[in-house]
Design an enzyme around this catalytic site. Structure first.
Site, PDB file in Angstrom:
ATOM      1  N   LYS A 259      -7.122 -12.545   6.862  1.00 61.69           N
ATOM      2  CA  LYS A 259      -6.977 -11.746   8.082  1.00 61.69           C
ATOM      3  C   LYS A 259      -8.133 -10.757   8.248  1.00 61.69           C
ATOM      4  CE  LYS A 259      -3.965  -7.897   7.115  1.00 61.69           C
ATOM      5  NZ  LYS A 259      -4.667  -6.667   7.361  1.00 61.69           N
TER       6      LYS A 259
ATOM      7  N   ARG B 171      -5.573  -4.274  -5.327  1.00 62.39           N
ATOM      8  CA  ARG B 171      -5.304  -5.712  -5.396  1.00 62.39           C
ATOM      9  C   ARG B 171      -3.859  -5.912  -5.787  1.00 62.39           C
ATOM     10  NH1 ARG B 171      -9.110  -6.575 -10.224  1.00 62.39           N
ATOM     11  NH2 ARG B 171      -8.175  -4.538 -10.530  1.00 62.39           N
TER      12      ARG B 171
ATOM     13  N   CYS C 215      -4.669 -10.385   2.772  1.00 57.54           N
ATOM     14  CA  CYS C 215      -5.821  -9.573   3.176  1.00 57.54           C
ATOM     15  C   CYS C 215      -7.055 -10.374   3.572  1.00 57.54           C
ATOM     16  CB  CYS C 215      -6.192  -8.606   2.056  1.00 57.54           C
ATOM     17  SG  CYS C 215      -4.943  -7.364   1.798  1.00 57.54           S
TER      18      CYS C 215
ATOM     19  N   VAL D 104       0.829  -1.202   0.000  1.00 52.23           N
ATOM     20  CA  VAL D 104       0.000   0.000   0.000  1.00 52.23           C
ATOM     21  C   VAL D 104       0.870   1.260   0.000  1.00 52.23           C
ATOM     22  CG1 VAL D 104      -1.683   1.313   1.358  1.00 52.23           C
ATOM     23  CG2 VAL D 104      -1.954  -1.154   1.090  1.00 52.23           C
TER      24      VAL D 104
HETATM   25  C1  UDX Z   1      -7.847  -8.135  -1.832  1.00 48.07           C
HETATM   26  C2  UDX Z   1      -8.944  -7.170  -2.285  1.00 48.07           C
HETATM   27  O1  UDX Z   1      -9.422  -7.548  -3.574  1.00 48.07           O
HETATM   28  C3  UDX Z   1      -8.446  -5.730  -2.275  1.00 48.07           C
HETATM   29  O2  UDX Z   1      -9.499  -4.840  -2.613  1.00 48.07           O
HETATM   30  C4  UDX Z   1      -7.919  -5.413  -0.883  1.00 48.07           C
HETATM   31  O3  UDX Z   1      -7.426  -4.113  -0.819  1.00 48.07           O
HETATM   32  C5  UDX Z   1      -6.840  -6.403  -0.496  1.00 48.07           C
HETATM   33  O4  UDX Z   1      -7.352  -7.727  -0.579  1.00 48.07           O
HETATM   34  P1  UDX Z   1      -5.714  -9.275  -2.950  1.00 48.07           P
HETATM   35  O5  UDX Z   1      -5.439  -9.899  -1.628  1.00 48.07           O
HETATM   36  O6  UDX Z   1      -4.594  -8.671  -3.720  1.00 48.07           O
HETATM   37  O7  UDX Z   1      -6.809  -8.129  -2.805  1.00 48.07           O
HETATM   38  O8  UDX Z   1      -6.326 -10.428  -3.869  1.00 48.07           O
HETATM   39  P2  UDX Z   1      -7.685 -10.751  -4.627  1.00 48.07           P
HETATM   40  O9  UDX Z   1      -7.504 -10.549  -6.071  1.00 48.07           O
HETATM   41  O10 UDX Z   1      -8.832 -10.092  -3.999  1.00 48.07           O
HETATM   42  O11 UDX Z   1      -7.770 -12.339  -4.345  1.00 48.07           O
HETATM   43  C6  UDX Z   1      -7.817 -12.862  -3.021  1.00 48.07           C
HETATM   44  C7  UDX Z   1      -7.879 -14.372  -3.028  1.00 48.07           C
HETATM   45  O12 UDX Z   1      -9.124 -14.830  -3.520  1.00 48.07           O
HETATM   46  C8  UDX Z   1      -6.820 -15.066  -3.885  1.00 48.07           C
HETATM   47  O13 UDX Z   1      -6.295 -16.176  -3.178  1.00 48.07           O
HETATM   48  C9  UDX Z   1      -7.567 -15.520  -5.110  1.00 48.07           C
HETATM   49  O14 UDX Z   1      -7.013 -16.657  -5.686  1.00 48.07           O
HETATM   50  C10 UDX Z   1      -8.933 -15.818  -4.513  1.00 48.07           C
HETATM   51  N1  UDX Z   1     -10.046 -15.705  -5.479  1.00 48.07           N
HETATM   52  C11 UDX Z   1     -10.349 -14.502  -6.042  1.00 48.07           C
HETATM   53  C12 UDX Z   1     -10.808 -16.828  -5.789  1.00 48.07           C
HETATM   54  O15 UDX Z   1     -10.566 -17.934  -5.281  1.00 48.07           O
HETATM   55  N2  UDX Z   1     -11.857 -16.678  -6.661  1.00 48.07           N
HETATM   56  C13 UDX Z   1     -12.184 -15.498  -7.231  1.00 48.07           C
HETATM   57  O16 UDX Z   1     -13.144 -15.461  -8.009  1.00 48.07           O
HETATM   58  C14 UDX Z   1     -11.397 -14.367  -6.915  1.00 48.07           C
END
Ligand code: UDX
Length: 461
Positions: A264, A155, A261, A11
């Protein structure tokens, strides 16, 4: 404007770089001097597409500097961003010790009016406490300041783009003076700015992540029913997603969510609910389903190969917690690799970006780190796809088949085309799709169970 960004994680570093790119003068602060030295040379501590170019450009144009001293960082700054980590503590709540420490340091070094903005993800009430801590530590009680909650929604893997063009910007504060300054910083953005009170801003962040995690667990439960009843979850998700009220995003079934994220933040939101004497039942289910999803995936492996995997070699594609990142924090892929190894298997692994981090986490025992995706395959008893890197969906399947010892694929991210894969003679285990001829469930029994659960009596059809 003159800004200070404290913390150079995802961030903070992305924020500092983009704020500078918008024409502001930004000082980035981090206690880790080695990290700061590396960043100055253009060596990014994280893999983030486009980031190092922007950092270097703004350093060379004199808008972005770094220091290890909060005093120096905030001296001339109008806005001070707090972007330090808030990891999960043993109770499930966010560990806020870094936020408190930074608040104390800011307080001690205040030399005039500043807006102190929390970007770190923090539970409800934190910003009010930040305000109190800064106030207690002021060198002169007449110094004025305001506190703003400005949660970050970026993200990993697309954080530069997310930061440059967010869907919305949330700015919580009870001070019109602070809001006016924040408006100036964000005025050129083409998306809505939600101005609200501190507590609502804090809640928007948790509610958003909680809801996205709920979407994932929801589709993962739909996947369970699809697998048993013969529907295909990818088709179902597509059909659902075209309804604009639902939307197509975050409906990819798989081995569950991971990362720094969601796990947690969902746990912290649940903890907030119980702290307020409320049991957030839905969220409890979201967490349970997320864990069950990886167990379900492991069960498929054990049903196919038996419980003892010694003597087995598996090709593993994907170690990061999701595609386009080198981050392995709370990665379900890493968890599954550990489980397979624990049962005696040897793993030949590859990830386009996360190899270095994976080596630190997994060590060398029974793991072979490969330089290319096809290098993992020769002699393997099965191929595992555990992270949604786009390139894994584009595998040359003939090649894969000729390399593997037996044509078996466990696709934890539904990246391959089931029909194509099966037509080539693979045994294909995906998520939310029936495996060719293997998992057969009596749908009549399923229907009875449903009736039993809803009516309390068994109807026979
Ligand atoms: C997330 C939020 O999207 C973001 O807005 C916030 O600020 C931080 O947390 P991030 O952790 O980078 O971002 O990943 P994200 O793309 O949201 O994916 C999170 C998890 O969900 C990953 O393990 C991904 O594989 C999983 N996921 C995501 C799925 O299993 N299915 C989906 O359809 C989307």
């Amino acid at each position: 404007m003159k800004l200070c960004v404290i913390g150079t994680g995802y961030v903070g570093l992305v924020g500092a770089a983009i704020f500078a790119d918008w024409g502001n003068f930004v000082v980035g602060v981090d206690i880790d001097s080695e990290k700061i030295e590396r960043i100055k040379k253009g060596e990014m501590p994280i893999y983030e597409p486009g980031l190092s170019d922007i950092v270097l450009k703004n350093i060379s144009q004199g808008r972005l500097t770094f220091t290890t001293s909060i005093a120096e960082g905030i001296k001339d700054s109008e806005i001070v961003f707090v972007c330090v980590g808030t990891p999960q503590s043993d109770t499930g709540a966010a560990d806020l010790s870094a936020v408190w420490e930074v608040a104390r340091e800011i307080g001690k070094n205040m030399n005039g009016y500043k807006v102190i903005v929390t970007k770190s993800t923090v539970p409800i009430g934190t910003n009010e406490k930040v305000k109190a801590i800064v106030k207690e530590n002021l060198p002169d009680p007449s110094i004025e300041f305001d506190v703003v909650s400005n949660p970050e929604f970026l993200r990993e893997g697309s954080s530069v783009e997310d930061m440059k063009s967010p869907d919305r910007t949330v700015v919580g504060s009870d001070s019109e003076r602070a809001l006016a300054i924040m408006r100036r910083l964000y005025e050129h953005l083409n998306s809505p700015i939600v101005e609200c009170d501190l507590r609502s801003a804090e809640m928007i962040k948790y509610a958003s992540n909680g809801f996205l995690a709920t979407k994932i667990s929801f589709i993962n439960e739909i996947a369970q029913i699809c697998e048993r009843s013969g529907a295909d979850v990818s088709v179902v998700a597509k059909g659902m997603g075209l309804d604009r009220r639902i939307g197509p995003a975050f409906l990819n079934a798989g081995i569950g969510y991971g990362g720094s994220c969601f796990p947690k933040d969902v746990a912290a939101l649940y903890k907030t609910s119980t702290d307020q004497d409320y049991d957030f039942k839905l969220l409890r289910g979201v967490m349970e389903v997320n864990i069950a999803q990886r167990e379900h995936f492991m069960n498929k492996v054990l049903r196919h190969f038996g419980k003892n995997l010694s003597g087995r070699t598996f090709a593993v594609l994907g170690l990061a917690f999701k595609g386009n990142t080198d981050d392995i924090r709370d990665s379900v892929a890493i968890e599954i690799v550990k489980r397979l190894r624990g049962l005696g298997a040897v793993l030949k692994v590859y990830d386009p970006q996360a190899m270095y981090n994976a080596k630190q986490a997994l060590g060398a025992v029974n793991i072979e780190y490969c330089l290319d995706k096809y290098e993992t395959m020769p002699g393997a008893d099965a191929l595992f796809i555990l992270t949604e890197w786009k390139e894994f969906g584009l595998l040359e399947l003939d090649k894969v088949k000729s390399f593997l010892k037996s044509p078996v694929i466990f696709d934890g991210r539904n990246l391959l085309d089931k029909e194509k894969v099966e037509n080539l003679g693979f045994t294909y285990f995906a998520v939310g799709k029936r495996t060719n001829g293997l998992v057969k469930i009596d749908t009549r029994n399923l229907y009875q169970t449903v009736l039993l659960n809803t009516n309390g009596s068994i109807g026979h059809h």
